[in-house]
Design a protein around this motif. Structure first.
Motif, PDB file in Angstrom:
ATOM      1  N   CYS A 192       1.082  -1.156   0.238  1.00 27.30           N
ATOM      2  CA  CYS A 192       0.332   0.006  -0.068  1.00 27.30           C
ATOM      3  C   CYS A 192       0.628   1.125   0.093  1.00 27.30           C
ATOM      4  O   CYS A 192       1.810   1.371   0.424  1.00 27.30           O
ATOM      5  CB  CYS A 192      -1.030  -0.037   1.613  1.00 27.30           C
ATOM      6  SG  CYS A 192      -2.070   1.988   1.311  1.00 27.30           S
ATOM      7  N   CYS A 233       0.564   3.281   4.120  1.00 30.84           N
ATOM      8  CA  CYS A 233       0.977   2.572   5.180  1.00 30.84           C
ATOM      9  C   CYS A 233       2.359   1.088   4.507  1.00 30.84           C
ATOM     10  O   CYS A 233       2.794   0.427   5.815  1.00 30.84           O
ATOM     11  CB  CYS A 233       0.030   1.493   6.143  1.00 30.84           C
ATOM     12  SG  CYS A 233      -0.982   0.135   5.075  1.00 30.84           S
ATOM     13  N   CYS A 253      -7.866   0.165   1.268  1.00 32.80           N
ATOM     14  CA  CYS A 253      -6.381  -0.692   2.095  1.00 32.80           C
ATOM     15  C   CYS A 253      -7.341  -1.221   2.842  1.00 32.80           C
ATOM     16  O   CYS A 253      -7.635  -1.071   4.256  1.00 32.80           O
ATOM     17  CB  CYS A 253      -4.779   0.098   2.508  1.00 32.80           C
ATOM     18  SG  CYS A 253      -4.210  -0.713   3.276  1.00 32.80           S
ATOM     19  N   CYS A 264      -4.983   0.436   6.411  1.00 29.36           N
ATOM     20  CA  CYS A 264      -4.892   1.728   6.887  1.00 29.36           C
ATOM     21  C   CYS A 264      -6.486   2.485   6.062  1.00 29.36           C
ATOM     22  O   CYS A 264      -6.717   3.783   6.271  1.00 29.36           O
ATOM     23  CB  CYS A 264      -3.661   2.970   6.001  1.00 29.36           C
ATOM     24  SG  CYS A 264      -4.096   2.955   4.493  1.00 29.36           S
TER      25      CYS A 264
HETATM   26 ZN   LIG Z   1      -2.690   0.987   3.700  1.00 21.45          ZN
END
Ligand SMILES: [Zn+2]
Length: 264
Positions: A52, A55, A77, A80
């Motif tokens: 991602c 994060c 995601c 996060c």
């Molecule tokens: Zn993320």
């Protein structure tokens, strides 16, 4: 040209090969997303694995299934909650659709093989040009010899036709760049030359015609709707790529229809 083992599979179960092509297109689209995200930044395509961008949580295989994962995660995601770009499922779906169309039009043939190389390259250049207003040399420069060699190896069109295509595609944009003083970039020139290599000069002319018509109509619509000002640059690469893809499918037929005086 039907290759014997493919014909045998088609006879026993006609749904198998189109399904394989569609799934291959989805997986390839997933890889193209990696190319689109990493090539402009000059990052490696293999290392590290997908994560991602918000994060940095690494993606598990079940969060990396083309189109399906995006739908299941509702575009966010898992770790996060950051929004995942719509570009991911769109690129995957378009790549699968283009390869399926190529298989439907060409069947297992040299035309299909060449389309499997050219169309993904055009998907990548379109996505990168829309996002970064640049056409990646990493795609177009190798694309020029690859297009020429694929035509020579398969005998689909002569090397002369392909070489003239390179000169016409590159040369035309060279003239436009000089005349417009920077209204178009060197990226368009290299993409034009790559399309000429793959298509040959006749189908290339059809592709350029489509690109100019599309660019004119959509450019005018963007101006009229106020979504783009007179001074905002509108990238030409996506129109060129669309024209090139249409030329791969229908260019040769369109050209012979024109040359035949619009008859038949
Ligand atoms: Zn993320």
């Amino acid at each position: 040209m039907i290759v014997a083992p493919f014909a045998a599979i088609d006879e026993t179960c006609p749904a198998v090969l189109p399904a394989v092509v569609g799934l291959f297109g989805l997986a390839l689209g997933s890889f193209l997303n990696v190319v689109i995200a990493r090539v402009p930044a000059g990052r490696s395509l293999v290392y590290p694995g997908s994560a991602c961008p918000g994060c940095a949580a690494p993606l598990a295989w079940y969060d990396n299934i083309p189109v399906l994962s995006f739908a299941m995660l509702r575009g966010r995601c898992r770790a996060c909650g950051m929004r995942i770009s719509w570009r991911y499922p769109i690129v995957e779906a378009i790549t699968a659709a283009l390869l399926s169309l190529a298989y439907a039009v060409f069947g297992p043939s040299a035309d299909f093989l060449i389309a499997c190389v050219l169309l993904p390259a055009l998907v990548v250049t379109t996505a990168i040009d829309l996002q970064h207003q640049m056409i990646p040399d990493a795609v177009t420069l190798p694309g020029i010899p690859v297009g020429l060699l694929l035509n020579v190896a398969t005998g689909r069109i002569s090397w002369v036709e392909s070489a003239i295509g390179i000169l016409v595609g590159g040369g035309l944009f060279f003239v436009i760049i000089i005349a417009s003083r920077g209204g178009m970039g060197g990226g368009d020139l290299k993409l034009g030359a790559m399309l000429g290599a793959f298509l040959g000069w006749r189908a290339l002319l059809f592709g350029l015609f489509i690109a100019i018509v599309l660019g004119g109509v959509i450019g005018a619509l963007l101006l009229l709707s106020g979504r783009r000002g007179r001074k905002d640059p509108i990238p030409f690469g996506p129109f060129l790529a669309t024209g090139g893809a249409m030329a791969r499918f229908w260019g040769e037929r369109a050209v012979s229809w024109w040359l035949g005086g619009f008859g038949g």
